[in-house]
Scaffold this motif. Sequence first.
Motif, PDB file in Angstrom:
ATOM      1  N   VAL A  89       0.866  -1.448  -0.102  1.00  0.00           N
ATOM      2  CA  VAL A  89       0.005  -0.127   0.075  1.00  0.00           C
ATOM      3  C   VAL A  89       0.992   1.261   0.176  1.00  0.00           C
ATOM      4  O   VAL A  89       0.270   2.236  -0.343  1.00  0.00           O
ATOM      5  N   PRO A 128      -7.262   6.524   1.180  1.00  0.00           N
ATOM      6  CA  PRO A 128      -7.422   5.688   2.136  1.00  0.00           C
ATOM      7  C   PRO A 128      -6.805   4.369   1.932  1.00  0.00           C
ATOM      8  O   PRO A 128      -6.354   3.982   0.939  1.00  0.00           O
ATOM      9  N   ARG A 129      -6.327   3.838   3.036  1.00  0.00           N
ATOM     10  CA  ARG A 129      -5.567   2.586   2.941  1.00  0.00           C
ATOM     11  C   ARG A 129      -6.586   1.611   1.919  1.00  0.00           C
ATOM     12  O   ARG A 129      -5.939   1.013   0.949  1.00  0.00           O
ATOM     13  N   GLU A 130      -7.798   1.457   2.013  1.00  0.00           N
ATOM     14  CA  GLU A 130      -8.627   0.694   1.258  1.00  0.00           C
ATOM     15  C   GLU A 130      -8.370   1.048  -0.126  1.00  0.00           C
ATOM     16  O   GLU A 130      -8.245   0.034  -1.103  1.00  0.00           O
ATOM     17  N   VAL A 131      -8.340   2.111  -0.640  1.00  0.00           N
ATOM     18  CA  VAL A 131      -8.160   2.469  -1.880  1.00  0.00           C
ATOM     19  C   VAL A 131      -6.954   1.987  -2.578  1.00  0.00           C
ATOM     20  O   VAL A 131      -6.800   1.296  -3.506  1.00  0.00           O
ATOM     21  N   ARG A 132      -5.765   2.332  -1.705  1.00  0.00           N
ATOM     22  CA  ARG A 132      -4.419   1.796  -2.134  1.00  0.00           C
ATOM     23  C   ARG A 132      -4.417   0.315  -2.101  1.00  0.00           C
ATOM     24  O   ARG A 132      -3.590  -0.153  -3.047  1.00  0.00           O
ATOM     25  N   MET A 133      -5.208  -0.604  -1.310  1.00  0.00           N
ATOM     26  CA  MET A 133      -5.259  -1.915  -1.431  1.00  0.00           C
ATOM     27  C   MET A 133      -5.880  -2.361  -2.911  1.00  0.00           C
ATOM     28  O   MET A 133      -5.550  -3.377  -3.388  1.00  0.00           O
ATOM     29  N   ASN A 134      -7.027  -1.517  -3.133  1.00  0.00           N
ATOM     30  CA  ASN A 134      -7.645  -1.899  -4.297  1.00  0.00           C
ATOM     31  C   ASN A 134      -6.595  -1.657  -5.420  1.00  0.00           C
ATOM     32  O   ASN A 134      -6.778  -2.561  -6.519  1.00  0.00           O
ATOM     33  N   SER A 137      -4.291  -4.535  -5.406  1.00  0.00           N
ATOM     34  CA  SER A 137      -4.901  -5.614  -6.146  1.00  0.00           C
ATOM     35  C   SER A 137      -5.261  -5.799  -7.618  1.00  0.00           C
ATOM     36  O   SER A 137      -5.147  -6.815  -8.074  1.00  0.00           O
ATOM     37  N   ASN A 178       2.571  -2.543   5.949  1.00  0.00           N
ATOM     38  CA  ASN A 178       2.256  -2.028   4.569  1.00  0.00           C
ATOM     39  C   ASN A 178       2.130  -3.047   3.244  1.00  0.00           C
ATOM     40  O   ASN A 178       1.508  -2.738   2.198  1.00  0.00           O
TER      41      ASN A 178
END
Length: 209
Positions: A89, A128-134, A137, A178
Amino acid sequence: MTTTVDSSLYSIMKARKSVRVFDPNATITKEEIAEMLELATIAPSSSNLQSWRFLVIQDAAVKKELKAIANNQAQAEEASAVIAILGDVDAYKKVEQIYTQNVAEGHMDESIKDRTIANTHAVYPSFPREVRMNVASFDAGLVSMQLMLIAKEKGYDTVTMGGFDKAKFAERFDLPENVFPIVLIALGKAAAPAYGSSRLPLGEIADFI
């Protein structure tokens, strides 16, 4: 006007199947896997940040542990190697290294590099972390498919495993905060043929406007 394409690509695409029974005695060298990974990373990625990371598991005892984490899927232990595709991330923190190398290799000039680095530092940390995870992915899907096609071209078989305990995996392999696990790819030699699979008709999944 029609164009001629290399039909070997289509042959590889059609030949690649998800193998679930692997020859436990087959081995693949570290050098072969490294070559496949290097080729796979030619895949595109968001802002060329290459947010993928890899953990290559070949040790027999560790693969046995992994099998328990992967819901006792036999291929986690029997494949020659399992390649964990991980996401970072904080991949944007390597933007200066990446774009400085782009300039050194002649892909862009300094002005574009400087602008890209500035934009990246201005935007990515605010996500946000969720966006960077997406984002990671999505990139992982691109590099994973490329890796599996490369493996097939070299005579090896693969299957992706999304069904594993990601929290236990991160704990067992001491992943930094991360970095997170996305998918496991079992790599080896098939010991039994893979099942074929059907596809929905194009008319049900595609519209042309």
